[in-house]
Design a protein around this motif. Structure first.
Motif, PDB file in Angstrom:
ATOM      1  N   ILE A 168      35.119  42.892  32.587  1.00 12.98           N
ATOM      2  CA  ILE A 168      35.888  42.062  33.509  1.00 12.98           C
ATOM      3  C   ILE A 168      35.272  42.124  34.899  1.00 12.98           C
ATOM      4  O   ILE A 168      35.008  43.221  35.414  1.00 12.98           O
ATOM      5  CB  ILE A 168      37.355  42.531  33.560  1.00 12.98           C
ATOM      6  N   ALA A 169      35.069  40.972  35.493  1.00 18.52           N
ATOM      7  CA  ALA A 169      34.592  40.871  36.870  1.00 18.52           C
ATOM      8  C   ALA A 169      35.729  40.333  37.735  1.00 18.52           C
ATOM      9  O   ALA A 169      36.220  39.223  37.499  1.00 18.52           O
ATOM     10  CB  ALA A 169      33.377  39.953  36.955  1.00 18.52           C
TER      11      ALA A 169
ATOM     12  N   ALA B  53      37.812  33.191  39.851  1.00 20.12           N
ATOM     13  CA  ALA B  53      38.417  34.365  40.483  1.00 20.12           C
ATOM     14  C   ALA B  53      38.315  35.588  39.587  1.00 20.12           C
ATOM     15  O   ALA B  53      38.306  36.722  40.078  1.00 20.12           O
ATOM     16  CB  ALA B  53      39.882  34.089  40.821  1.00 20.12           C
ATOM     17  N   LEU B  54      38.275  35.380  38.283  1.00 18.75           N
ATOM     18  CA  LEU B  54      38.101  36.479  37.326  1.00 18.75           C
ATOM     19  C   LEU B  54      37.361  35.934  36.120  1.00 18.75           C
ATOM     20  O   LEU B  54      37.695  34.860  35.611  1.00 18.75           O
ATOM     21  CB  LEU B  54      39.461  37.052  36.898  1.00 18.75           C
TER      22      LEU B  54
ATOM     23  N   ILE C 188      35.913  46.026  41.720  1.00 21.12           N
ATOM     24  CA  ILE C 188      34.957  44.924  41.623  1.00 21.12           C
ATOM     25  C   ILE C 188      34.768  44.506  40.164  1.00 21.12           C
ATOM     26  O   ILE C 188      34.675  43.316  39.857  1.00 21.12           O
ATOM     27  CB  ILE C 188      33.607  45.324  42.239  1.00 21.12           C
ATOM     28  N   ASN C 189      34.705  45.477  39.287  1.00 17.59           N
ATOM     29  CA  ASN C 189      34.575  45.160  37.867  1.00 17.59           C
ATOM     30  C   ASN C 189      35.261  46.245  37.051  1.00 17.59           C
ATOM     31  O   ASN C 189      35.713  47.271  37.579  1.00 17.59           O
ATOM     32  CB  ASN C 189      33.109  44.983  37.452  1.00 17.59           C
TER      33      ASN C 189
ATOM     34  N   GLN D  44      34.099  51.616  36.036  1.00 23.48           N
ATOM     35  CA  GLN D  44      34.476  50.642  37.049  1.00 23.48           C
ATOM     36  C   GLN D  44      33.689  50.892  38.329  1.00 23.48           C
ATOM     37  O   GLN D  44      33.414  52.028  38.689  1.00 23.48           O
ATOM     38  CB  GLN D  44      35.975  50.752  37.341  1.00 23.48           C
ATOM     39  N   CYS D  45      33.333  49.795  38.987  1.00 19.76           N
ATOM     40  CA  CYS D  45      32.779  49.887  40.340  1.00 19.76           C
ATOM     41  C   CYS D  45      33.866  49.493  41.324  1.00 19.76           C
ATOM     42  O   CYS D  45      34.548  48.483  41.140  1.00 19.76           O
ATOM     43  CB  CYS D  45      31.582  48.927  40.481  1.00 19.76           C
TER      44      CYS D  45
END
Length: 259
Positions: free
Chosen positions: A59-60, A96-97, A202-203, A253-254
Motif C-alpha cells: 500500500i502506498a 491518493a492511495l 508513507i507506505n 513500513q516507511c
C-alpha cells in the motif's frame, strides 16, 4: 458508528463514492491508514467476488483521503492459484492511495516453519492494564480498546506494543479486521524522537500469515518497531499476534518523521 457504515458506499463498481461516516476514522486531514487500506481492500473483493484468501498487500499512502473519493480496481494477473489485484483511491482526480493485493489458494505445504512468539510475551490481554486515551488520536479513542503489553514506564526502546481490539459490534471477515488493525499503533520512532512532532505513514507492505484468524475476544497484540530512523524517515517493522501468541501479520513500513 460501525465500520460497516464507512464501507457501505464501496459497492465494487468503479467511480465516485462518498464516505459519509469518514469523520469517525479521520487522523488529521486524512482517513486513518488502516481504514483507508480497508476501503481499498473492500473495493478489490467486492469488485471481484470469489477471490482466494489474501496473502499479502502493498500500500502506498500518496495523499490525504477524505469523504469524497473515486474508486477503481483491476485484475493484473489471474493464475491457477494466485490472483493479483490493484485497487486505487483517488481524491480530486489524483491518486491518493494505491494498493496491490496478492490473493492465493492454499496448497499442501512443502515447508513448515511456525513464527515464534516474542521472548517477552506479555501474557493474556484480559489481565493487562487498560490504556487511557488521553494522548491517543480521536479515531483510536472512538474505535479501539487498548491494554498495556508492558508495565507503565518500561523501557521498550524504539518499539510501541499494545493489546488492541475494536470496541464496536462488527461483521468484518478475518482479513478485513487485520487490515483495519494492522496499522493502529504509532511508529516506534516516536519513542526515539528528540522532540515532539508529526509523523506520517508513507507506505505499508505486509504478509497475512493466517487469513482465518479469529483471536479470542477480538484481542490482537500490535507492535511497531523502528529498525532505523534518520534523515527524517523511519523504517518500521509491524507485527500482530493473536491472544494465544500466534503471529498473524508481518509487515514493513516507511514513516516520515517531521519536527
Amino acid at each position: 458508528m460501525t465500520i460497516a457504515s464507512l464501507l457501505e458506499p464501496v459497492t465494487g463498481q468503479p467511480g465516485p463514492a462518498r464516505l459519509v461516516h469518514a469523520a469517525d476514522w479521520m487522523q488529521g486531514r486524512t482517513l486513518y491508514g488502516g481504514a483507508s487500506a480497508l476501503v481499498a481492500y473492500t473495493m478489490a473483493v467486492r469488485a471481484f467476488p470469489g477471490l482466494p484468501p489474501l496473502r499479502a498487500g502493498q500500500i502506498a499512502f500518496v495523499a490525504p483521503v477524505g469523504e469524497d473519493i473515486e474508486l477503481r480496481a483491476e485484475i493484473i494477473r489471474q493464475g491457477r492459484n494466485v490472483t493479483q489485484v490493484r485497487s486505487e483511491i483517488l481524491a480530486e482526480g489524483r491518486i491518493a492511495l494505491s494498493a496491490f493485493w496478492l490473493f492465493g489458494e492454499g496448497r499442501a505445504p512443502n515447508a513448515h516453519h511456525a513464527p515464534a512468539r516474542p521472548d517477552d510475551w506479555p501474557g493474556v490481554p484480559e489481565e493487562s492494564d487498560v490504556v487511557t486515551h488521553q494522548f491517543a488520536p480521536a479515531f483510536v479513542a472512538r474505535n479501539f480498546e487498548l491494554r498495556r503489553s508492558h508495565p507503565k514506564g518500561s523501557d521498550t526502546g524504539a518499539t510501541v506494543r499494545r493489546w488492541a481490539r475494536l470496541t464496536e459490534a462488527h461483521d468484518l471477515d478475518p482479513v478485513a479486521k487485520l487490515v483495519l488493525m494492522g496499522d493502529v499503533m504509532p511508529p516506534g520512532a516516536m519513542r526515539a524522537m528528540q522532540r515532539q512532532g508529526p509523523v506520517s505513514s508513507i507506505n505499508w507492505s505486509f504478509n497475512v500469515l493466517d487469513p482465518e484468524s479469529r483471536s479470542r475476544g477480538g484481542w490482537y497484540l500490535a507492535e511497531n518497531a523502528s529498525q532505523h530512523a534518520d534523515s527524517g524517515y523511519s523504517s518500521e517493522r509491524l507485527r500482530m499476534w493473536d491472544a494465544d501468541g500466534r503471529q498473524v501479520l508481518d509487515g514493513l513500513q516507511c514513516v516520515a518523521v517531521f519536527g
